[in-house]
Design an enzyme around this catalytic site. Structure first.
Site, PDB file in Angstrom:
ATOM      1  N   LYS A 143       0.862  -1.178   0.000  1.00 36.29           N
ATOM      2  CA  LYS A 143       0.000   0.000   0.000  1.00 36.29           C
ATOM      3  C   LYS A 143       0.898   1.226   0.000  1.00 36.29           C
ATOM      4  O   LYS A 143       1.740   1.392   0.875  1.00 36.29           O
ATOM      5  CB  LYS A 143      -0.871  -0.025   1.239  1.00 36.29           C
ATOM      6  CG  LYS A 143      -1.704   1.221   1.413  1.00 36.29           C
ATOM      7  CD  LYS A 143      -2.713   1.017   2.521  1.00 36.29           C
ATOM      8  CE  LYS A 143      -3.533   2.254   2.751  1.00 36.29           C
ATOM      9  NZ  LYS A 143      -4.505   2.037   3.832  1.00 36.29           N
ATOM     10  N   LYS A 193      -2.373  -1.443  -3.809  1.00 36.24           N
ATOM     11  CA  LYS A 193      -3.200  -0.253  -3.699  1.00 36.24           C
ATOM     12  C   LYS A 193      -2.354   0.999  -3.776  1.00 36.24           C
ATOM     13  O   LYS A 193      -1.332   1.050  -3.110  1.00 36.24           O
ATOM     14  CB  LYS A 193      -3.914  -0.330  -2.354  1.00 36.24           C
ATOM     15  CG  LYS A 193      -4.719   0.857  -1.985  1.00 36.24           C
ATOM     16  CD  LYS A 193      -5.340   0.630  -0.634  1.00 36.24           C
ATOM     17  CE  LYS A 193      -6.013   1.907  -0.221  1.00 36.24           C
ATOM     18  NZ  LYS A 193      -6.466   1.849   1.131  1.00 36.24           N
TER      19      LYS A 193
HETATM   20  C1  PBG Z   1      -6.922   3.248   5.612  1.00 37.51           C
HETATM   21  C2  PBG Z   1      -7.502   3.071   4.272  1.00 37.51           C
HETATM   22  C3  PBG Z   1      -7.381   4.036   3.246  1.00 37.51           C
HETATM   23  C4  PBG Z   1      -8.089   3.526   2.162  1.00 37.51           C
HETATM   24  C5  PBG Z   1      -8.625   2.267   2.522  1.00 37.51           C
HETATM   25  N1  PBG Z   1      -8.223   1.986   3.855  1.00 37.51           N
HETATM   26  C6  PBG Z   1      -6.788   5.374   3.198  1.00 37.51           C
HETATM   27  C7  PBG Z   1      -5.539   5.765   3.826  1.00 37.51           C
HETATM   28  O1  PBG Z   1      -4.579   5.004   3.897  1.00 37.51           O
HETATM   29  O2  PBG Z   1      -5.500   6.924   4.242  1.00 37.51           O
HETATM   30  C8  PBG Z   1      -8.214   4.267   0.871  1.00 37.51           C
HETATM   31  C9  PBG Z   1      -9.215   3.847  -0.053  1.00 37.51           C
HETATM   32  C10 PBG Z   1      -9.536   4.805  -1.113  1.00 37.51           C
HETATM   33  O3  PBG Z   1      -8.895   5.851  -1.298  1.00 37.51           O
HETATM   34  O4  PBG Z   1     -10.491   4.501  -1.834  1.00 37.51           O
HETATM   35  N2  PBG Z   1      -6.517   2.269   6.389  1.00 37.51           N
END
Ligand code: PBG
Length: 330
Positions: free
Chosen positions: A201, A255
């Site tokens: 991520k 992601k």
């Molecule tokens: C946080 C989380 C995030 C998303 C899913 N789970 C955002 C972040 O890391 O701030 C993002 C999903 C999206 O942008 O659609 N644990």
């Protein structure tokens, strides 16, 4: 790769000459089985609210979620992912609301499993929806504490499993969390609860609308670079994935999606395990806003999803899931 044949005896356009022929030579396709629908839930009653930066996506109070879950279930979408919009009065620096068995995620999981037991439910394990600083872990003197955070995450995972959650999705990028969560789940006899690790991520600029949706947006933009990955790196993603598989992940997530197709492909080629991809809020917003303004044709959405299949993804978390499922099941 060796190229066989040459023009003019070989004409690659021949196979593209008509719709039926193009259909025969399709190399990839998208089915409803590839789709994971994210759902935002919010506190209160009788609420179905728009999210400004994500036209077409709604936030539901728990009493209203049946409408969207029934749609997903009718369309045969295999899995939904629940994300909470926690009111700020319930947030604190430890994110303790994460461990409240009556928080909106827990209530949502119970409700879905009661009314639609056939659909899979996934929930994030991370603290950012519950902390007043918006970080995914416990903050001490500006440092996000790794091992202290993992302790809470494993309790959060157990709680969600007790509620009936099928897929636990650690999304915070702390080191070692998959192993600890797997062990804890097994100890409590949740051996069949699956773990989807957000293994790679990235600290991305494409999460903005999501933070808006769950209300974790901070006044000055938040920096998660000490735990999420640097978008300049790709080998590091392979190391993250390798560790998470060793620790017991059943599937791994990459992601965001579109800017990271290279990562999806190399993870799939190297590890041969189910790779999921998250088409995040910023990607959704770019496409939907362009479509709504007439800048892009609306098939841009399906084109983006097929690119994930081409690169090797087994399934895709996407805010387009309902629309696309409708479209491809006709
Ligand atoms: C946080 C989380 C995030 C998303 C899913 N789970 C955002 C972040 O890391 O701030 C993002 C999903 C999206 O942008 O659609 N644990």
């Amino acid at each position: 790769m060796k190229i066989f044949g040459k023009y003019p005896s070989l004409r690659l356009r021949r196979n593209r000459k008509s719709e039926w022929s193009r259909r025969l030579v399709e190399e990839n396709n998208l089915t409803v089985s590839d789709l994971i629908l994210p759902i935002f839930v919010t506190e209160g009653k009788n609420k179905v609210e728009k999210i400004k930066s994500m036209p077409g996506v709604m936030k539901y109070s728990v009493d209203k979620i049946d409408s969207i879950i029934n749609k997903a279930s009718k369309l045969d979408i295999p899995l939904v992912a629940v994300f909470p919009n926690t009111p700020s009065r319930k947030k604190n620096s430890f994110g303790s609301e994460a461990l409240n068995e009556n928080n909106i995620v827990c209530r949502t999981i119970r409700k879905i499993k009661k009314n639609n037991p056939n659909i899979g439910v996934m929930a994030d394990v991370a603290l950012d929806p519950y902390t007043n600083h918006g970080h995914d872990g416990i903050l001490r003197k500006k440092e996000i504490m790794n091992d202290e955070t993992i302790k809470i995450l494993s309790e959060q995972a157990i709680l969600q499993a007790e509620m009936g959650c099928d897929v636990i999705a650690p999304s915070d990028m702390m080191d070692g969390r998959i192993g600890v969560i797997r062990k804890t789940l097994d100890k409590k006899n949740f051996k069949n609860v699956q773990i989807l690790s957000y293994a790679a991520k990235y600290a991305s600029n494409f999460y903005g609308p999501f933070r808006d949706a769950i209300g974790s947006k901070q006044k000055s933009s938040i920096n998660k670079k000490t735990y999420q990955m640097d978008y300049k790196n790709s080998n590091e993603a392979l190391r993250e994935v390798a560790l998470d598989i060793k620790e017991g992940a059943d599937f791994v997530m990459i992601k965001p999606g579109l800017p990271y197709l290279d990562i999806v492909k190399s993870v799939k080629q190297n590890f041969k395990i189910p790779v999921f991809v998250y088409q995040v809020s910023g990607e959704y917003s770019m496409i939907i806003n362009s479509v709504n303004k007439g800048i892009l044709n609306k098939d841009a959405a399906i084109e983006s999803l097929i690119s994930f299949k081409r690169s090797g993804a087994a399934a895709i978390v996407t805010y387009f899931a309902l629309d696309i499922a409708k479209k491809i099941s006709n």
